[in-house]
Design a protein around this motif. Structure first.
Motif, PDB file in Angstrom:
ATOM      1  N   GLY A   1       0.702  -1.323   0.040  1.00  0.00           N
ATOM      2  CA  GLY A   1      -0.094   0.012  -0.021  1.00  0.00           C
ATOM      3  C   GLY A   1       0.721   1.244  -0.042  1.00  0.00           C
ATOM      4  O   GLY A   1       0.227   2.248   0.459  1.00  0.00           O
ATOM      5  N   THR A   2       2.102   1.159  -0.163  1.00  0.00           N
ATOM      6  CA  THR A   2       2.990   2.172  -0.184  1.00  0.00           C
ATOM      7  C   THR A   2       3.373   2.997  -1.565  1.00  0.00           C
ATOM      8  O   THR A   2       3.686   4.044  -1.955  1.00  0.00           O
ATOM      9  CB  THR A   2       4.337   1.966   0.322  1.00  0.00           C
ATOM     10  N   SER A   3       2.523   2.352  -2.703  1.00  0.00           N
ATOM     11  CA  SER A   3       2.871   3.044  -3.865  1.00  0.00           C
ATOM     12  C   SER A   3       1.609   2.760  -4.718  1.00  0.00           C
ATOM     13  O   SER A   3       1.297   1.778  -4.981  1.00  0.00           O
ATOM     14  CB  SER A   3       3.927   2.379  -4.941  1.00  0.00           C
TER      15      SER A   3
ATOM     16  N   LYS B   1      -4.711  -4.439   6.291  1.00  0.00           N
ATOM     17  CA  LYS B   1      -4.027  -3.703   7.659  1.00  0.00           C
ATOM     18  C   LYS B   1      -2.607  -3.609   7.403  1.00  0.00           C
ATOM     19  O   LYS B   1      -1.848  -4.160   8.398  1.00  0.00           O
ATOM     20  CB  LYS B   1      -4.698  -4.766   8.798  1.00  0.00           C
ATOM     21  N   PRO B   2      -2.389  -2.857   6.351  1.00  0.00           N
ATOM     22  CA  PRO B   2      -0.661  -2.708   6.357  1.00  0.00           C
ATOM     23  C   PRO B   2      -0.232  -1.866   7.567  1.00  0.00           C
ATOM     24  O   PRO B   2      -0.931  -0.953   8.233  1.00  0.00           O
ATOM     25  CB  PRO B   2      -0.678  -2.003   5.186  1.00  0.00           C
TER      26      PRO B   2
ATOM     27  N   VAL C   1      -5.520  -2.245   1.321  1.00  0.00           N
ATOM     28  CA  VAL C   1      -6.131  -2.837  -0.065  1.00  0.00           C
ATOM     29  C   VAL C   1      -6.889  -3.859   0.155  1.00  0.00           C
ATOM     30  O   VAL C   1      -6.833  -4.843   0.688  1.00  0.00           O
ATOM     31  CB  VAL C   1      -4.565  -3.237  -0.638  1.00  0.00           C
ATOM     32  N   THR C   2      -8.103  -3.488  -0.383  1.00  0.00           N
ATOM     33  CA  THR C   2      -9.103  -4.522  -0.500  1.00  0.00           C
ATOM     34  C   THR C   2      -9.268  -5.456  -1.871  1.00  0.00           C
ATOM     35  O   THR C   2      -8.974  -4.991  -2.995  1.00  0.00           O
ATOM     36  CB  THR C   2     -10.546  -3.948  -0.294  1.00  0.00           C
TER      37      THR C   2
ATOM     38  N   ALA D   1       5.362 -11.805  -2.018  1.00  0.00           N
ATOM     39  CA  ALA D   1       6.050 -10.695  -1.589  1.00  0.00           C
ATOM     40  C   ALA D   1       5.585  -9.868  -0.448  1.00  0.00           C
ATOM     41  O   ALA D   1       6.161  -9.226   0.295  1.00  0.00           O
ATOM     42  CB  ALA D   1       6.062  -9.561  -2.779  1.00  0.00           C
ATOM     43  N   LEU D   2       4.201 -10.348   0.042  1.00  0.00           N
ATOM     44  CA  LEU D   2       3.688  -9.924   0.954  1.00  0.00           C
ATOM     45  C   LEU D   2       4.145 -10.709   2.403  1.00  0.00           C
ATOM     46  O   LEU D   2       3.968 -10.152   3.496  1.00  0.00           O
ATOM     47  CB  LEU D   2       2.038  -9.813   1.057  1.00  0.00           C
TER      48      LEU D   2
END
Length: 206
Positions: free
Chosen positions: A106-108, A173-174, A180-181, A205-206
């Protein structure tokens, strides 16, 4: 492989300027997405040294150049292949954006850069290709189509489903970025409509 053979291979790689770390497991677009936490991992001094100071877009495009510089040619080429397969797939822009957001925790968000997800992928491809051409001006990337192998796709889907809850929780819940849903359904669409390998890489990667 015998120890002497492994040593010889290591020495050959070093002689060729091959700087890939022995513990690197991600390649291509997955490797680029995995750089999401680099600004937080670097000291302020190293961040000023290694990262562009003009915002997130130059920073992310810098990672495409790094992929060419850090990997051998076949693995560096994987980045362009991943991007082309996504661009040539029938996936809607929302699905591509969801997977990219999930892979970067969720950072980009391309929307924050004033771009669609496909436009963002095109920028990534342009940065990658420009860096490749600095070393090989005659390089012409292969024209690739989405890889739709039913058996492989279903294998990947079966790998993703047991970790659906964990993936969804991590995405929704990052610790740092925006929630991100719908990540798991988006990953399954990437696996079945574009490239199963990319979906596996992005999910883990998560």
């Amino acid at each position: 492989m015998m120890p002497d053979e492994a040593q010889a291979e290591h020495e050959d790689a070093a002689d060729n300027g091959f700087r890939e770390g022995i513990y690197v497991t991600d390649v291509g677009l997955t490797w680029v997405a995995s750089r999401w936490d680099l600004p937080r991992a670097l000291s302020p001094e190293d961040a000023r040294r290694y990262l562009p100071e003009s915002g997130p877009v130059p920073m992310w495009l810098h990672f495409e150049e790094s992929a060419v510089e850090q990997f051998d040619r076949s693995k560096a080429a994987r980045l362009g292949q991943d991007v082309q397969r996504l661009l040539r797939s029938p996936l809607p822009d929302k699905t591509i954006r969801t997977v990219w957001l999930g892979a970067t925790h969720g950072t980009s968000d391309p929307a924050e850069y004033g771009m669609s997800a496909r436009a963002w992928l095109e920028r990534i491809e342009q940065a990658w290709l420009a860096r490749v051409h600095r070393d090989d001006p005659a390089f012409v990337p292969l024209s690739l189509q989405p890889v739709v192998d039913e058996e492989r796709c279903q294998t990947v889907v079966q790998v993703i489903r047991p970790v659906t809850e964990r993936l969804s929780h991590a995405a929704e819940k990052p610790l740092y970025g925006i929630p991100v849903t719908g990540l798991v359904p988006a990953l399954e669409r990437v696996a079945t409509e574009a490239c199963a390998t990319s979906a596996t890489g992005c999910s883990f990667a998560l």
